[in-house]
Design a protein around this motif. Structure first.
Motif, short mmCIF file in Angstrom:
data_model
loop_
_atom_site.label_atom_id
_atom_site.label_comp_id
_atom_site.label_asym_id
_atom_site.label_seq_id
_atom_site.Cartn_x
_atom_site.Cartn_y
_atom_site.Cartn_z
N LYS A 26 0.87 -1.18 0.00
CA LYS A 26 0.00 0.00 0.00
C LYS A 26 0.91 1.23 0.00
N SER B 39 -6.61 -3.20 -2.14
CA SER B 39 -7.10 -4.35 -1.38
C SER B 39 -7.79 -5.39 -2.27
N ARG C 19 -5.41 -7.95 -4.51
CA ARG C 19 -4.23 -8.62 -3.95
C ARG C 19 -4.11 -10.08 -4.37
N GLY D 171 0.89 -5.64 3.18
CA GLY D 171 0.10 -4.41 3.26
C GLY D 171 -1.23 -4.63 3.94
N THR D 172 -1.22 -4.60 5.26
CA THR D 172 -2.45 -4.69 6.09
C THR D 172 -3.37 -5.79 5.59
N TYR D 173 -2.79 -6.95 5.32
CA TYR D 173 -3.48 -8.04 4.61
C TYR D 173 -3.91 -9.09 5.62
N SER D 174 -5.20 -9.10 5.93
CA SER D 174 -5.69 -10.03 6.94
C SER D 174 -5.70 -11.46 6.43
N ARG E 133 -9.29 -16.18 1.46
CA ARG E 133 -8.08 -15.79 0.72
C ARG E 133 -7.11 -16.96 0.60
N THR F 86 -11.88 -6.76 4.35
CA THR F 86 -12.68 -7.48 5.35
C THR F 86 -13.69 -6.56 6.04
N TYR G 117 -8.36 3.72 0.89
CA TYR G 117 -8.90 4.34 2.10
C TYR G 117 -8.71 5.86 2.09
N THR H 125 -12.12 0.72 8.87
CA THR H 125 -11.15 -0.31 8.50
C THR H 125 -10.33 -0.60 9.76
N ASP H 126 -9.20 -1.26 9.59
CA ASP H 126 -8.39 -1.61 10.76
C ASP H 126 -7.99 -0.35 11.53
N ILE I 269 -4.73 1.40 10.78
CA ILE I 269 -4.73 2.27 9.58
C ILE I 269 -5.37 3.61 9.93
N GLU J 21 -8.05 -8.68 13.30
CA GLU J 21 -7.41 -8.75 11.98
C GLU J 21 -5.95 -9.11 12.19
N TYR K 283 -2.46 -9.79 10.44
CA TYR K 283 -1.81 -9.50 9.17
C TYR K 283 -0.81 -10.58 8.79
N1 GLU Z 1 -6.97 -5.90 6.97
C1 GLU Z 1 -8.16 -5.73 6.19
C2 GLU Z 1 -8.10 -6.54 4.93
O1 GLU Z 1 -7.15 -7.24 4.71
C3 GLU Z 1 -8.45 -4.27 5.89
C4 GLU Z 1 -7.28 -3.47 5.44
C5 GLU Z 1 -7.02 -3.54 3.95
O2 GLU Z 1 -7.98 -3.42 3.15
O3 GLU Z 1 -5.86 -3.69 3.59
O4 GLU Z 1 -9.03 -6.55 4.15
#
Ligand code: GLU
Length: 301
Positions: A73, A118, A121, A135-138, A143, A187, A207, A224-225, A228, A250, A252
């Motif tokens: 991100k 997002s 990905r 990148g803030t990837y839950s 997934r 998410t 975002y 969101t998280d 963030i 969440e 990561y």
């Molecule tokens: N962590 C959440 C997700 O993976 C929200 C943050 C984002 O969109 O990166 O969807």
């Protein structure tokens, strides 16, 4: 009516939105040294030499092209951010991404960062457009049908960002009948759509577009998280604030091509053995953010 309780006790407290230095934190990692411009920050980690990773097609591709392509991100201060005037990338996720590259023998000048939103990905990993994503990837099961995750390396939860003069909120239901903005494919937007039918939604790829709508009063909240949201609140402390607690958990992970178990084990071992480096990366990027979080235990599934 079910009221969503704030998740307590997962080790995070957005105590105070102290000045977040994400936008000018210099280049804390500077792996391998060689940056003459920022006054010589100490390297947080070394670039490994003579690395071999038996049975990793992703590593083989990196070696062949003599470089790493990492999805990130770039509009999330403190986590993954690009300063367009200096060209400098900063943030906790970006430094985690650099640390992984260094552990595989690649220095900063061998990294190509690619911004991926997002929603895109999984596909970018499946297509082979990137070697890995940080990148803030839950991590979640849906997934995992398409890709693999190393980690987790960070834990946060869904939160709320509202106007500074808005009433404090302590539940997502407080926004029934109002408009909440989030990123497509994330998410949090999935949670709202699946479980809160009375909340109106606005979606964007990024975002930062939601934050602009909040600043101009077009939406009532951004969700969101919380990690963030804290970064955005620090950018506009007079205009917007984080409210309420954490509504989900969440965790990561690093997004990896499915089936590259050698690479996944390598990254998991890096996280497991590298607690001090993890802490140094956290301190350099989020140490003054008010976020308090311990390194989570790796889930080597
Ligand atoms: N962590 C959440 C997700 O993976 C929200 C943050 C984002 O969109 O990166 O969807």
């Amino acid at each position: 009516m079910r009221r969503t309780r704030t998740l307590a006790g997962i080790g995070i407290a957005a105590v105070a939105l102290l000045a977040l230095t994400a936008c000018n934190s210099g280049s804390p990692s500077n792996p391998g040294g060689g940056d003459e411009s920022d006054g010589g920050d100490e390297a947080l980690f070394e670039v490994a030499t003579d690395v071999s990773l038996e049975g990793s097609p992703t590593f083989d591709a990196m070696t062949e092209r003599d470089g790493v392509v990492i999805g990130v991100k770039e509009d999330q201060p403190g986590l993954g951010y690009l300063d367009v005037t200096t060209g400098e990338r900063s943030g906790f996720d970006v430094d985690i991404a650099r640390w992984i590259a260094a552990s595989l023998g690649f220095s900063e000048d061998q990294i190509e960062f690619k911004p991926i939103a997002s929603a895109n990905r999984e596909q970018s990993i499946v297509n082979g457009d990137i070697d890995y994503y940080v990148g803030t990837y839950s991590i979640n099961d849906k997934r995992k049908e398409l890709i693999d995750f190393a980690g987790p390396y960070f834990v946060t939860g869904q939160g709320l960002l509202v106007a500074a003069d808005a009433e404090e909120a302590d539940a997502l239901e407080d926004f029934n009948g109002k408009t909440v903005c989030s990123a497509t494919g994330s998410t949090p937007i999935q949670n709202i759509k699946a479980n809160f039918p009375d909340i109106k939604t606005q979606e964007y790829d990024l975002y930062s577009a939601c934050v602009e709508d909040l600043l101009s009063g077009k939406v009532d909240a951004v969700t969101t998280d919380q990690a963030i949201l804290i970064g955005y609140a620090a950018q506009y402390p007079d205009e917007i604030k984080v409210t309420g607690g954490l509504f989900t958990e969440e965790r990561y992970g690093v997004g990896l091509p499915k089936g590259d178990d050698a690479l996944r084990s390598h990254v998991n071992e890096l996280f497991t053995d590298g607690g001090e480096t993890w802490q140094a990366i956290f301190d350099a990027n989020l140490g003054s953010s008010g976020i308090e979080v311990e390194q989570p235990e790796v889930d080597a599934y």
